[in-house]
Design an enzyme around this catalytic site. Structure first.
Site, mmCIF file in Angstrom:
data_model
loop_
_atom_site.group_PDB
_atom_site.id
_atom_site.type_symbol
_atom_site.label_atom_id
_atom_site.label_comp_id
_atom_site.label_asym_id
_atom_site.label_seq_id
_atom_site.Cartn_x
_atom_site.Cartn_y
_atom_site.Cartn_z
ATOM 1 N N GLY A 102 36.523 1.232 -44.874
ATOM 2 C CA GLY A 102 36.781 0.115 -45.409
ATOM 3 C C GLY A 102 38.290 0.430 -46.062
ATOM 4 N N ARG A 103 39.098 -0.556 -46.463
ATOM 5 C CA ARG A 103 40.360 -0.433 -47.256
ATOM 6 C C ARG A 103 39.977 0.148 -48.525
ATOM 7 N NH1 ARG A 103 41.590 -5.423 -44.903
ATOM 8 N NH2 ARG A 103 39.632 -6.542 -46.294
ATOM 9 N N MET A 104 38.881 -0.104 -49.295
ATOM 10 C CA MET A 104 38.380 0.720 -50.551
ATOM 11 C C MET A 104 37.836 1.980 -50.144
ATOM 12 S SD MET A 104 39.850 -0.565 -53.182
ATOM 13 C CE MET A 104 38.669 0.694 -54.157
ATOM 14 N N LYS A 154 41.148 -10.940 -47.650
ATOM 15 C CA LYS A 154 40.069 -11.205 -48.675
ATOM 16 C C LYS A 154 39.224 -12.469 -48.401
ATOM 17 C CE LYS A 154 38.900 -11.366 -53.379
ATOM 18 N NZ LYS A 154 38.152 -10.406 -53.374
ATOM 19 N N HIS A 188 45.757 -12.731 -53.562
ATOM 20 C CA HIS A 188 45.121 -11.749 -52.873
ATOM 21 C C HIS A 188 45.805 -11.708 -51.629
ATOM 22 C CE1 HIS A 188 42.368 -11.036 -56.378
ATOM 23 N NE2 HIS A 188 42.393 -9.900 -56.044
ATOM 24 N N ALA A 234 32.924 3.564 -45.902
ATOM 25 C CA ALA A 234 33.814 4.470 -46.159
ATOM 26 C C ALA A 234 35.074 4.247 -45.293
ATOM 27 C CB ALA A 234 33.163 5.965 -45.864
ATOM 28 N N GLY A 254 36.337 -12.070 -57.726
ATOM 29 C CA GLY A 254 35.512 -11.845 -58.527
ATOM 30 C C GLY A 254 36.088 -11.536 -59.881
HETATM 31 P P1 NAD Z 1 36.933 -4.174 -46.132
HETATM 32 O O1 NAD Z 1 36.649 -5.176 -45.300
HETATM 33 O O2 NAD Z 1 37.915 -3.376 -45.822
HETATM 34 O O3 NAD Z 1 35.714 -2.959 -46.284
HETATM 35 C C1 NAD Z 1 34.251 -3.264 -46.252
HETATM 36 C C2 NAD Z 1 33.659 -2.472 -45.117
HETATM 37 O O4 NAD Z 1 32.201 -2.352 -45.598
HETATM 38 C C3 NAD Z 1 33.896 -2.529 -44.034
HETATM 39 O O5 NAD Z 1 34.541 -1.292 -43.428
HETATM 40 C C4 NAD Z 1 32.706 -2.711 -43.230
HETATM 41 O O6 NAD Z 1 32.364 -2.424 -41.920
HETATM 42 C C5 NAD Z 1 31.818 -1.925 -44.358
HETATM 43 N N1 NAD Z 1 30.499 -2.441 -44.021
HETATM 44 C C6 NAD Z 1 29.727 -3.705 -43.705
HETATM 45 N N2 NAD Z 1 28.376 -3.797 -43.869
HETATM 46 C C7 NAD Z 1 28.093 -2.303 -44.067
HETATM 47 C C8 NAD Z 1 26.857 -1.533 -43.991
HETATM 48 N N3 NAD Z 1 25.753 -2.290 -43.634
HETATM 49 N N4 NAD Z 1 26.892 -0.355 -44.518
HETATM 50 C C9 NAD Z 1 27.958 0.413 -44.626
HETATM 51 N N5 NAD Z 1 29.213 -0.340 -44.717
HETATM 52 C C10 NAD Z 1 29.204 -1.393 -44.218
HETATM 53 O O7 NAD Z 1 36.874 -4.800 -47.701
HETATM 54 P P2 NAD Z 1 37.915 -4.090 -48.910
HETATM 55 O O8 NAD Z 1 39.041 -4.628 -49.248
HETATM 56 O O9 NAD Z 1 37.651 -2.548 -48.880
HETATM 57 O O10 NAD Z 1 36.880 -4.771 -50.092
HETATM 58 C C11 NAD Z 1 35.382 -4.355 -49.921
HETATM 59 C C12 NAD Z 1 34.652 -5.221 -51.388
HETATM 60 O O11 NAD Z 1 35.163 -4.741 -52.424
HETATM 61 C C13 NAD Z 1 35.112 -6.762 -51.270
HETATM 62 O O12 NAD Z 1 33.765 -7.366 -51.790
HETATM 63 C C14 NAD Z 1 36.002 -6.774 -52.386
HETATM 64 O O13 NAD Z 1 36.067 -8.112 -53.111
HETATM 65 C C15 NAD Z 1 35.691 -5.552 -53.315
HETATM 66 N N6 NAD Z 1 36.839 -5.142 -54.182
HETATM 67 C C16 NAD Z 1 36.118 -4.773 -55.379
HETATM 68 C C17 NAD Z 1 37.313 -4.252 -56.258
HETATM 69 C C18 NAD Z 1 36.890 -3.891 -57.619
HETATM 70 O O14 NAD Z 1 37.323 -3.265 -58.443
HETATM 71 N N7 NAD Z 1 35.463 -4.209 -58.095
HETATM 72 C C19 NAD Z 1 38.746 -3.909 -55.638
HETATM 73 C C20 NAD Z 1 38.610 -3.991 -54.657
HETATM 74 C C21 NAD Z 1 37.930 -4.638 -53.673
#
Ligand code: NAD
Length: 265
Positions: free
Chosen positions: A10-12, A158, A154, A8, A164
């Protein structure tokens, strides 16, 4: 409907908190992070730049899977594989946005689909899911004298490449040509590599700045080039799509679904 966000902070994750708070009929069940995260214990609303939500960031995903109707997971592959096992145990709807998984991690997600509704997509935007259909159609219409190249750009944080979404677009192009992507993909080029093999589907990866996500599929033919492009300018499109998928999943039987199923494409 109670929705939990893993990753929660993270960026997303932060975008997802806001998207759940904004969605009709959805309420925030809680959010987790990796155990050593500096924001541990912080209010989730404040984490997303909103008013306090009265729910704090925790390190206990098991409790969240028990409490929530659906979990949204945009984290890292190792965490997603562990969360998939929890979804299988509890039957909780799981929305998977994490990319870059290896076969073993993907198998855990696929297996969870036997016990719980699992919606997995490399990209949760409506636009990219439309693009997947257009790319497959173009690949089926244009002959193999049109060389297919998939380009993604990106932000510099990333970690996986090609993206993906780029791989999903490659899969769609391969499906349009009735071939397996693994048999024709070229994911990187360097040095004296010789002429381009006919039928290859090539990938090129750009990384830099704060680009949310740009994708282009090119069909470079004799005398003309067709390009189909999607540009995401806000992560809100992914977050909104993922929340829509979570709500949709709550009325589905166990199974592995895609965003195309959610959108009815
Ligand atoms: P991010 O690094 O900002 O966020 C990921 C978060 O997951 C971090 O805050 C990290 O601390 C946390 N995390 C790691 N281990 C964990 C655990 N065991 N329990 C709970 N949290 C944990 O990355 P992001 O930019 O938010 O992207 C996350 C993923 O989503 C990437 O794989 C990205 O490619 C993917 N993504 C997918 C889409 C889509 O539409 N499918 C869109 C954007 C990003």
């Amino acid at each position: 409907m109670k929705i939990g966000i893993v990753g929660a902070a993270g960026r997303m994750g932060r975008m997802l908190i806001a998207a759940v708070e904004a969605a009709d009929g959805a309420e925030l069940a809680g959010g987790t992070e990796a155990a050593n995260h500096p924001e541990m214990g912080r209010d989730l609303g404040e984490l997303a730049g909103l008013e306090a939500a009265g729910v704090v960031l925790s390190a206990d995903p098991h409790a969240l899977f028990e409490a929530a109707d659906a979990i949204i997971d945009f984290t890292v592959p190792t965490a997603t594989a562990a969360h998939a096992v929890m979804a299988a145990e509890t039957g909780t709807v799981l929305v998977v946005g994490t990319t870059g998984m290896d076969d073993e991690q993907q198998n855990a997600v696929t297996a969870a689909g036997q016990k719980a509704p699992v919606i997995q997509a490399a990209n949760f935007s409506v636009g990219v899911n439309l693009l997947l259909g257009l790319v497959e159609k173009a690949a089926s219409v244009l002959p193999d004298t049109y060389d297919i190249e998939v380009l993604d750009m990106h932000h510099h944080h990333k970690v996986d490449a090609p993206s993906g979404t780029a791989l999903a677009l490659g899969e769609a192009a391969a499906a349009g040509r009735d071939v397996a992507l693994d048999d024709v993909a070229c994911k990187a080029r360097d040095g004296i590599i010789g002429a381009r093999p006919k039928g290859e589907i090539g990938f090129a990866t750009l990384r830099g700045g704060d680009v949310v996500g740009d994708h282009t599929v090119m069909y470079a033919g004799p005398g003309e080039r067709v390009e189909i492009t999607h540009k995401a300018s806000s992560r809100e499109v992914f977050a909104g799509g993922a929340v829509r998928a979570a709500i949709w999943g709550c009325s589905q039987k166990p199974g592995l679904y895609s965003m195309k199923d959610v959108l009815g494409f």
